[in-house]
Design a protein around this motif. Structure first.
Motif, PDB file in Angstrom:
ATOM      1  N   PRO A 148       1.373  -1.099  -0.275  1.00  0.00           N
ATOM      2  CA  PRO A 148       0.238  -0.527   0.542  1.00  0.00           C
ATOM      3  C   PRO A 148       0.625   1.425   0.035  1.00  0.00           C
ATOM      4  CG  PRO A 148       0.327  -0.933   1.936  1.00  0.00           C
ATOM      5  CD  PRO A 148       0.893  -1.992   0.832  1.00  0.00           C
ATOM      6  N   ASP A 149       0.423   1.886  -1.030  1.00  0.00           N
ATOM      7  CA  ASP A 149       0.406   3.449  -0.728  1.00  0.00           C
ATOM      8  C   ASP A 149       0.766   4.292   0.748  1.00  0.00           C
ATOM      9  OD1 ASP A 149       2.082   6.018  -1.824  1.00  0.00           O
ATOM     10  OD2 ASP A 149       0.154   7.010  -2.010  1.00  0.00           O
ATOM     11  N   THR A 150       1.275   5.664   1.092  1.00  0.00           N
ATOM     12  CA  THR A 150       1.035   6.725   1.797  1.00  0.00           C
ATOM     13  C   THR A 150       0.155   7.033   2.346  1.00  0.00           C
ATOM     14  OG1 THR A 150       3.677   6.805   1.795  1.00  0.00           O
ATOM     15  CG2 THR A 150       2.037   7.617   3.158  1.00  0.00           C
ATOM     16  N   ASN A 151      -1.210   7.133   1.189  1.00  0.00           N
ATOM     17  CA  ASN A 151      -2.164   7.499   1.533  1.00  0.00           C
ATOM     18  C   ASN A 151      -3.384   6.221   1.996  1.00  0.00           C
ATOM     19  OD1 ASN A 151      -1.829   9.492   0.505  1.00  0.00           O
ATOM     20  ND2 ASN A 151      -2.389   9.355  -1.594  1.00  0.00           N
ATOM     21  N   ILE A 152      -2.896   5.364   1.842  1.00  0.00           N
ATOM     22  CA  ILE A 152      -3.665   3.842   2.297  1.00  0.00           C
ATOM     23  C   ILE A 152      -3.243   4.262   4.064  1.00  0.00           C
ATOM     24  CG2 ILE A 152      -3.724   1.179   2.430  1.00  0.00           C
ATOM     25  CD1 ILE A 152      -5.148   2.979   0.008  1.00  0.00           C
ATOM     26  N   PHE A 153      -2.248   4.102   4.854  1.00  0.00           N
ATOM     27  CA  PHE A 153      -2.023   3.989   6.189  1.00  0.00           C
ATOM     28  C   PHE A 153      -2.695   5.375   6.396  1.00  0.00           C
ATOM     29  CE2 PHE A 153       0.919   1.515   4.268  1.00  0.00           C
ATOM     30  CZ  PHE A 153       1.175   0.261   5.414  1.00  0.00           C
ATOM     31  N   ILE A 154      -3.045   6.603   5.426  1.00  0.00           N
ATOM     32  CA  ILE A 154      -3.559   7.815   6.307  1.00  0.00           C
ATOM     33  C   ILE A 154      -4.458   7.641   7.209  1.00  0.00           C
ATOM     34  CG2 ILE A 154      -3.703  10.512   6.172  1.00  0.00           C
ATOM     35  CD1 ILE A 154      -0.827  10.784   4.983  1.00  0.00           C
ATOM     36  N   TYR A 155      -5.049   7.211   5.525  1.00  0.00           N
ATOM     37  CA  TYR A 155      -6.700   7.070   5.645  1.00  0.00           C
ATOM     38  C   TYR A 155      -7.442   5.989   7.035  1.00  0.00           C
ATOM     39  CZ  TYR A 155      -6.571   9.687   1.025  1.00  0.00           C
ATOM     40  OH  TYR A 155      -6.596  10.094  -0.126  1.00  0.00           O
ATOM     41  N   ALA A 156      -6.368   4.711   7.365  1.00  0.00           N
ATOM     42  CA  ALA A 156      -6.842   3.754   7.027  1.00  0.00           C
ATOM     43  C   ALA A 156      -6.620   4.496   9.277  1.00  0.00           C
ATOM     44  CB  ALA A 156      -5.581   3.091   7.673  1.00  0.00           C
ATOM     45  N   TYR A 157      -5.753   5.132   9.224  1.00  0.00           N
ATOM     46  CA  TYR A 157      -5.426   5.722  10.813  1.00  0.00           C
ATOM     47  C   TYR A 157      -6.460   6.518  10.931  1.00  0.00           C
ATOM     48  CZ  TYR A 157      -3.470   7.501  14.733  1.00  0.00           C
ATOM     49  OH  TYR A 157      -3.083   8.181  16.145  1.00  0.00           O
ATOM     50  N   HIS A 158      -7.407   7.074  10.419  1.00  0.00           N
ATOM     51  CA  HIS A 158      -8.532   8.034  10.564  1.00  0.00           C
ATOM     52  C   HIS A 158      -9.456   7.166  10.426  1.00  0.00           C
ATOM     53  CE1 HIS A 158      -6.543  11.855  10.951  1.00  0.00           C
ATOM     54  NE2 HIS A 158      -5.809  11.461   9.550  1.00  0.00           N
ATOM     55  N   GLY A 159      -9.990   6.251  10.555  1.00  0.00           N
ATOM     56  CA  GLY A 159     -10.704   5.162  10.791  1.00  0.00           C
ATOM     57  C   GLY A 159     -11.683   5.351   8.860  1.00  0.00           C
ATOM     58  N   ARG A 204       3.239   7.101  15.297  1.00  0.00           N
ATOM     59  CA  ARG A 204       3.977   6.795  15.188  1.00  0.00           C
ATOM     60  C   ARG A 204       4.743   5.448  15.412  1.00  0.00           C
ATOM     61  NH1 ARG A 204       7.794  11.004  16.259  1.00  0.00           N
ATOM     62  NH2 ARG A 204       7.271  11.481  13.825  1.00  0.00           N
ATOM     63  N   ASN A 205       4.173   5.366  16.890  1.00  0.00           N
ATOM     64  CA  ASN A 205       4.388   4.287  18.361  1.00  0.00           C
ATOM     65  C   ASN A 205       3.668   3.483  17.649  1.00  0.00           C
ATOM     66  OD1 ASN A 205       5.641   5.518  19.445  1.00  0.00           O
ATOM     67  ND2 ASN A 205       4.718   6.229  21.382  1.00  0.00           N
ATOM     68  N   LYS A 206       2.085   3.493  17.259  1.00  0.00           N
ATOM     69  CA  LYS A 206       1.623   2.914  15.942  1.00  0.00           C
ATOM     70  C   LYS A 206       1.605   2.054  15.169  1.00  0.00           C
ATOM     71  CE  LYS A 206      -3.569   4.810  17.685  1.00  0.00           C
ATOM     72  NZ  LYS A 206      -4.717   4.930  17.667  1.00  0.00           N
ATOM     73  N   PHE A 207       2.826   2.768  14.395  1.00  0.00           N
ATOM     74  CA  PHE A 207       3.324   2.579  13.173  1.00  0.00           C
ATOM     75  C   PHE A 207       4.361   1.185  13.555  1.00  0.00           C
ATOM     76  CE2 PHE A 207       5.784   2.771   9.365  1.00  0.00           C
ATOM     77  CZ  PHE A 207       5.058   2.579   8.317  1.00  0.00           C
ATOM     78  N   HIS A 208       4.873   1.635  14.140  1.00  0.00           N
ATOM     79  CA  HIS A 208       6.149   0.958  15.008  1.00  0.00           C
ATOM     80  C   HIS A 208       5.567  -0.142  15.291  1.00  0.00           C
ATOM     81  CE1 HIS A 208      10.592   3.884  13.680  1.00  0.00           C
ATOM     82  NE2 HIS A 208       9.643   4.516  14.589  1.00  0.00           N
ATOM     83  N   ALA A 209       4.555   0.297  16.299  1.00  0.00           N
ATOM     84  CA  ALA A 209       3.830  -1.752  16.418  1.00  0.00           C
ATOM     85  C   ALA A 209       3.580  -2.598  15.442  1.00  0.00           C
ATOM     86  CB  ALA A 209       2.967  -1.361  17.759  1.00  0.00           C
TER      87      ALA A 209
END
Length: 66
Positions: free
Chosen positions: A11-22, A58-63
């Protein structure tokens, strides 16, 4: 072919951003890929995401990647 083909997602960066925001369906897809271990995260995506997030994100991403 040996019959062990598995679809892997990059996935591209945007997928992580959108997912983080639910936002759906991104959140569900990312969760499924993580659970099934069918996800790869490029160094570029990791760097882009981490450069724009706060300590909690950042902590969630590292986990996620550990």
């Amino acid at each position: 072919m040996n019959g062990n083909n598995m679809t892997v997602y990059l996935p591209d960066t945007n997928i992580f951003i959108y997912a983080y925001h639910g936002e759906e369906p991104f959140s569900s897809h990312l969760s499924t890929w993580i659970t099934k271990k069918t996800i790869l995260i490029s160094a570029i995506v990791a760097a882009e995401y981490l450069s724009g997030c706060d300590e909690n994100e950042r902590n969630k991403f590292h986990a996620l990647i550990n």
